[in-house]
Scaffold this motif. Structure first.
Motif, short mmCIF file in Angstrom:
data_model
loop_
_atom_site.label_atom_id
_atom_site.label_comp_id
_atom_site.label_asym_id
_atom_site.label_seq_id
_atom_site.Cartn_x
_atom_site.Cartn_y
_atom_site.Cartn_z
N GLU A 121 15.75 22.16 63.10
CA GLU A 121 16.68 21.60 64.07
C GLU A 121 16.33 20.15 64.31
O GLU A 121 15.19 19.72 64.12
CB GLU A 121 16.66 22.38 65.39
N TYR A 122 17.32 19.39 64.69
CA TYR A 122 17.11 18.01 65.07
C TYR A 122 17.07 17.94 66.60
O TYR A 122 17.89 18.56 67.26
CB TYR A 122 18.24 17.11 64.54
N LYS A 123 16.08 17.20 67.11
CA LYS A 123 15.95 17.04 68.56
C LYS A 123 16.21 15.58 68.92
O LYS A 123 15.61 14.68 68.33
CB LYS A 123 14.54 17.44 69.01
N PRO A 124 17.09 15.34 69.89
CA PRO A 124 17.35 13.96 70.31
C PRO A 124 16.12 13.35 70.95
O PRO A 124 15.27 14.05 71.52
CB PRO A 124 18.50 14.08 71.31
N ASP B 104 17.21 4.92 70.59
CA ASP B 104 17.49 6.35 70.52
C ASP B 104 17.58 6.80 69.08
O ASP B 104 17.76 5.99 68.16
CB ASP B 104 18.76 6.73 71.29
N GLY B 105 17.42 8.08 68.91
CA GLY B 105 17.49 8.68 67.59
C GLY B 105 17.27 10.16 67.70
O GLY B 105 17.60 10.78 68.70
N MET B 106 16.67 10.72 66.64
CA MET B 106 16.39 12.14 66.63
C MET B 106 15.23 12.41 65.69
O MET B 106 14.92 11.59 64.82
CB MET B 106 17.62 12.94 66.22
N THR B 107 14.60 13.55 65.91
CA THR B 107 13.51 13.98 65.04
C THR B 107 13.87 15.32 64.42
O THR B 107 14.55 16.14 65.03
CB THR B 107 12.19 14.11 65.83
N GLY B 108 13.41 15.50 63.20
CA GLY B 108 13.63 16.76 62.50
C GLY B 108 13.15 16.65 61.07
O GLY B 108 13.15 15.55 60.49
N LEU B 109 12.73 17.75 60.51
CA LEU B 109 12.26 17.82 59.13
C LEU B 109 11.12 16.84 58.85
O LEU B 109 10.96 16.35 57.74
CB LEU B 109 13.42 17.57 58.15
N GLY B 110 10.34 16.56 59.90
CA GLY B 110 9.20 15.66 59.74
C GLY B 110 9.54 14.18 59.79
O GLY B 110 8.69 13.34 59.52
N TRP B 111 10.77 13.86 60.14
CA TRP B 111 11.23 12.46 60.15
C TRP B 111 11.80 12.07 61.51
O TRP B 111 12.44 12.88 62.18
CB TRP B 111 12.32 12.26 59.10
N LEU B 112 11.61 10.82 61.86
CA LEU B 112 12.28 10.17 62.99
C LEU B 112 13.42 9.36 62.41
O LEU B 112 13.21 8.56 61.50
CB LEU B 112 11.31 9.23 63.73
N GLU C 265 8.02 5.91 68.12
CA GLU C 265 7.21 6.39 67.00
C GLU C 265 6.08 7.30 67.49
O GLU C 265 5.79 8.33 66.87
CB GLU C 265 6.64 5.22 66.21
N GLU C 266 5.44 6.94 68.61
CA GLU C 266 4.37 7.78 69.15
C GLU C 266 4.89 9.15 69.54
O GLU C 266 4.25 10.17 69.28
CB GLU C 266 3.69 7.09 70.33
N GLU C 267 6.06 9.18 70.16
CA GLU C 267 6.64 10.48 70.54
C GLU C 267 7.03 11.26 69.29
O GLU C 267 6.83 12.49 69.23
CB GLU C 267 7.86 10.29 71.44
N ALA C 268 7.54 10.59 68.27
CA ALA C 268 7.90 11.27 67.02
C ALA C 268 6.66 11.88 66.37
O ALA C 268 6.71 13.01 65.87
CB ALA C 268 8.59 10.29 66.07
N ILE C 269 5.56 11.14 66.37
CA ILE C 269 4.31 11.67 65.82
C ILE C 269 3.88 12.91 66.59
O ILE C 269 3.47 13.91 65.99
CB ILE C 269 3.21 10.58 65.83
N SER C 270 4.01 12.87 67.92
CA SER C 270 3.62 14.04 68.72
C SER C 270 4.52 15.24 68.42
O SER C 270 4.12 16.38 68.63
CB SER C 270 3.64 13.72 70.21
N ARG C 271 5.71 14.98 67.88
CA ARG C 271 6.63 16.06 67.48
C ARG C 271 6.40 16.48 66.03
O ARG C 271 7.15 17.30 65.50
CB ARG C 271 8.08 15.61 67.65
N GLY C 272 5.41 15.90 65.38
CA GLY C 272 5.08 16.30 64.02
C GLY C 272 5.72 15.46 62.92
O GLY C 272 5.67 15.83 61.75
N CYS C 273 6.28 14.32 63.27
CA CYS C 273 6.91 13.46 62.26
C CYS C 273 5.86 12.67 61.48
O CYS C 273 4.90 12.18 62.05
CB CYS C 273 7.90 12.50 62.91
#
Length: 142
Positions: free
Chosen positions: A36-39, A56-64, A89-97
């Motif tokens: 899933e993609y998370k905003p 703004d953007g979204m995270t999913g599949l290991g990518w921001l 980017e820091e938040e994306a990393i914390s989400r596993g990106c």
């Protein structure tokens, strides 16, 4: 073999669009598993709580994916865009990106993205006519 009707539609029904998107997702899930993609949005506000910048953007599949970045004209060039990039980017990393990507135009922020570590992996010339759209990516530190 029977003939099929092919139609071009300028305003498809929401249920038809949902059906199409669900079928694409079903196939994708069968190939790579559920995802899933998370905003994700980061704002910068002044003392009056007015938005003076954001990303703004979204995270999913290991990518921001960065969809948009904006800083008000009077503080542009003062390092706040970089602070917004760092925060998302820091938040994306914390989400596993592990990586990030963004699209920009020649009249937008290409030098900025390159300055903060993004590199061009593709471009579309004359998109729109007399302009170029750039596709950039960056490996995130983990």
């Amino acid at each position: 073999m029977s003939e099929f009707q092919i139609t071009c539609e300028n305003s498809s029904s929401p249920s038809d669009l949902k059906f199409l998107q669900e079928k694409v997702s079903e196939y994708n899930f069968s190939q790579i598993g559920q995802y899933e993609y998370k905003p994700l949005t980061v704002f910068m506000r002044d003392q009056d709580n007015q938005i003076i910048g954001g990303i703004d953007g979204m995270t999913g599949l290991g990518w921001l994916h960065i969809a948009s970045l904006w800083v008000t004209d009077d503080i542009r060039g003062s390092g706040y865009g970089k602070k917004l990039i760092t925060a998302i980017e820091e938040e994306a990393i914390s989400r596993g990106c592990h990586s990030a990507y963004v699209f920009t135009y020649d009249f937008q922020a290409l030098p900025f993205y390159e300055k903060v570590g993004y590199s061009i992996y593709g471009q579309l010339d004359d998109f729109p006519v007399n302009h170029t759209r750039y596709f950039l990516k960056k490996k995130l530190n983990q």
